[in-house]
Design a protein around this motif. Structure first.
Motif, PDB file in Angstrom:
ATOM      1  N   LEU B  12      35.218  44.269  42.584  1.00  0.00           N
ATOM      2  CA  LEU B  12      35.926  43.876  43.881  1.00  0.00           C
ATOM      3  C   LEU B  12      34.646  42.926  44.703  1.00  0.00           C
ATOM      4  CD1 LEU B  12      38.185  44.786  45.354  1.00  0.00           C
ATOM      5  CD2 LEU B  12      37.203  46.612  46.326  1.00  0.00           C
ATOM      6  N   ASN B  13      33.559  43.247  44.715  1.00  0.00           N
ATOM      7  CA  ASN B  13      32.530  42.343  45.269  1.00  0.00           C
ATOM      8  C   ASN B  13      32.495  41.045  44.529  1.00  0.00           C
ATOM      9  OD1 ASN B  13      31.322  44.143  46.697  1.00  0.00           O
ATOM     10  ND2 ASN B  13      29.808  45.009  45.273  1.00  0.00           N
ATOM     11  N   SER B  14      32.784  40.837  43.445  1.00  0.00           N
ATOM     12  CA  SER B  14      32.992  39.322  42.694  1.00  0.00           C
ATOM     13  C   SER B  14      33.980  38.800  43.504  1.00  0.00           C
ATOM     14  CB  SER B  14      32.877  39.719  41.228  1.00  0.00           C
ATOM     15  OG  SER B  14      33.541  38.582  40.789  1.00  0.00           O
ATOM     16  N   TYR B  15      34.943  39.372  43.673  1.00  0.00           N
ATOM     17  CA  TYR B  15      35.946  38.666  44.186  1.00  0.00           C
ATOM     18  C   TYR B  15      35.646  38.263  45.456  1.00  0.00           C
ATOM     19  CZ  TYR B  15      40.153  40.251  41.477  1.00  0.00           C
ATOM     20  OH  TYR B  15      40.785  40.455  40.368  1.00  0.00           O
ATOM     21  N   PHE B  16      34.979  39.020  46.503  1.00  0.00           N
ATOM     22  CA  PHE B  16      34.622  38.520  47.582  1.00  0.00           C
ATOM     23  C   PHE B  16      33.422  37.501  47.793  1.00  0.00           C
ATOM     24  CE2 PHE B  16      37.125  42.138  48.936  1.00  0.00           C
ATOM     25  CZ  PHE B  16      37.856  41.845  49.922  1.00  0.00           C
TER      26      PHE B  16
END
Lengths: 309, 239
Positions: B12-16
């Motif tokens: 999820l962090n990587s998406y953002f």
């Protein structure tokens, strides 16, 4: 924790990458994997770390079977894979945090462990960069940091010093030696000096099979067998000297290494020493013996001997 | 479960961090907003306070955007080799697939949460059937879960993101529209089977406000099947 590898086999298509390999590594031992490219070093490591499952045989770590207790055992292993794959888009600190969490380090210990790894691996100057922005050497340090962050009892390092500069290589080797005193370490490399500098024991693999297992000394004795001397004898005709040397009872073979400079290579008969005979020969003929150097078989020679056929 | 969550959090962090999340959010809200409020058969044409036209639009936007979200998830790990690093940590294949699934699903749920103002707006115009709205959103989430699972499977069989995207769209098209078209062509049992296989059958009944166990079973079993296939294809490294 010790590692016991029993008869593991792995085939890729028709080719046997690893063919019934067995060995044992004790706690406090650094084992060096040597072998030409494609010999099966990396595949063996992938099986020990449970990325690949052996088709036959099993691996026991601390007496527990890898097939049954993989999830528990993996917590005790630190692994640096070949080519050091990392998440390029992640900042170093986030990545170490992620590694620590997934390895199940208690929350309150994580900052301390990250701090320790940053110090040990010399990451301080670059620690806020993204991994993708780092040079190869620094990436290698990040790879080592994630392998050691949970203070594992077993370290599996696939070419740990590749991409490092000479100073870093010395540091990392020193670190591996230190770690090796209380942990079980397996490292693979094709740099022979590295094995001599860091490993207690050497395992040479060729075409998926173990071809040699032992310390550097036992291996060289095993290969060498016969004594080899480099001699230089002056004040005489080279051909005459050659003939005289050849006629000595302890000598099996003589060869010129440099005819102009009167240099010879003398191989003794098995289990015999010819240095005294050579000295006495020179004394009786009035020749001057200016050099006599016993040649030790180097790891390079052992390696070539065992893997070239 | 904890491991799954750690993996999901990283994804999820990587998406953002990679801006993917923002781009997807903006495009999703832009498209669904445009077609719901301004263009075509929009919400004002219906003549009643209902979000059914929005659900119809989201049905298609999610179909397109989800493969774009999932294509990277496993294919990129295969390409860069990080899969090896991850699976040699105390992580099972199932936890890895689960974590990635959860991350994509959470992002979709965040996107859907941004459309809640639509609900408030429409509710202020007239008498909105809240049950139908709830069912519609639930239907969208289940639909997304199915397409995410299919996308993960597609991502697990390749190390090329574009290939993963295309495979996901290809498989998705069958459930999205082809089975529905076949259902109309065939009569009798064959037609019924195709009708049951089509996502639109189940989604439409939900967006009308009806929750039937048959629909729930349909969505959940498709999801579990695709996730299981993704897990099996990860284990194929051993073959």
């Amino acid at each position: 924790m010790d590692i016991n590898v029993e008869n593991i086999t792995k085939t890729y298509g028709r080719q046997k990458a690893v063919d019934r390999i067995s060995f044992h590594v004790k706690t406090g031992e650094v084992l060096g994997f040597l072998g030409p490219n494609g010999a099966g070093k990396t595949t063996t490591m992938k099986m020990i770390t449970n990325f690949l499952l052996p088709e036959e045989g099993n691996i026991y770590i601390g007496g527990k079977s890898m097939l049954e207790d993989a999830d528990e055992l993996k917590k005790h292993i630190g692994y640096l894979p070949e080519n050091n794959p990392l998440y390029m888009e992640m900042p170093i600190m986030d990545y170490l945090q992620f590694s620590a969490e997934i390895l199940g380090i208690p929350k309150d210990k994580i900052p301390e462990r990250i701090h320790e790894m940053v110090r040990v691996c010399g990451l301080n100057a670059e620690k806020h960069k993204k991994i993708g922005e780092l040079s190869k050497g620094y990436r290698q340090r990040v790879g080592l940091a994630q392998a050691m962050i949970h203070d594992p009892e077993i370290l599996i390092l696939d070419e740990p010093t590749s991409g490092l500069d000479p100073n870093q290589i010395v540091e990392i080797r020193k670190l591996i030696r230190e770690l090796g005193k209380e942990k079980t370490v397996i490292l693979s490399t094709h740099i022979l000096q590295e094995v001599e500098a860091t490993c207690d024991r050497i395992l040479i693999i060729n075409k998926g099979k173990i071809v040699a297992d032992g310390t550097a000394e036992t291996l060289s004795r095993q290969v060498q067998g016969q004594e080899l001397l480099h001699v230089k004898i002056e004040d005489g005709d080279p051909n005459e000297i050659f003939k005289a040397l050849q006629e000595l009872p302890t000598v099996s073979l003589v060869d010129f290494t440099d005819r102009q400079k009167n240099k010879f290579e003398v191989q003794s008969k098995p289990e015999m020493n010819s240095n005294r005979d050579i000295f006495n020969l020179c004394k009786s003929r009035g020749w001057v013996l200016t050099e006599m150097i016993p040649v030790e078989t180097k790891l390079e020679d052992i390696f070539r001997e065992l893997t070239m056929n | 479960m904890k491991t799954t969550w750690i993996i999901a959090k990283r994804e999820l962090n990587s998406y953002f961090d990679s801006l993917t999340a923002y781009i997807v959010l903006i495009l999703f809200l832009g498209f669904s907003g445009l077609f719901t409020w301004i263009l075509g058969n929009d919400i004002f044409m219906v003549g009643q306070a209902s979000l059914r036209s929005f659900f119809g639009v989201a049905y298609w936007t999610l179909f397109i955007f989800i493969p774009a979200l999932t294509m990277r998830l496993i294919a990129e790990e295969n390409r860069s080799g990080t899969i090896e690093l991850l699976l040699t940590k105390p992580v099972t294949d199932r936890q890895l697939v689960g974590g990635k699934f959860l991350a994509a699903l959470l992002l979709v749920i965040i996107a859907l949460a941004f459309t809640l103002p639509y609900v408030i707006t429409v509710a202020s115009i007239g008498n909105l059937d809240q049950g139908a709205v709830f069912c519609g959103y639930l239907g969208l989430i289940l639909l997304s879960a199915v397409y995410i699972s299919i996308g993960l499977y597609a991502s697990s069989v390749t190390s090329n993101q574009i290939v993963a995207f295309l495979i996901a769209i290809f498989i998705g098209l069958f459930f999205q529209i082809i089975f529905d078209m076949l259902a109309r062509t065939f009569n009798g049992v064959t037609g019924q089977v195709f009708n049951f296989l089509s996502v639109s059958t189940h989604f439409e009944s939900m967006s009308r406000g009806v929750i039937d166990t048959k629909d729930l079973i349909y969505f959940l079993s498709l999801m579990i099947l695709a996730l299981k296939m993704a897990e099996d294809s990860l284990a194929k490294r051993n073959a």
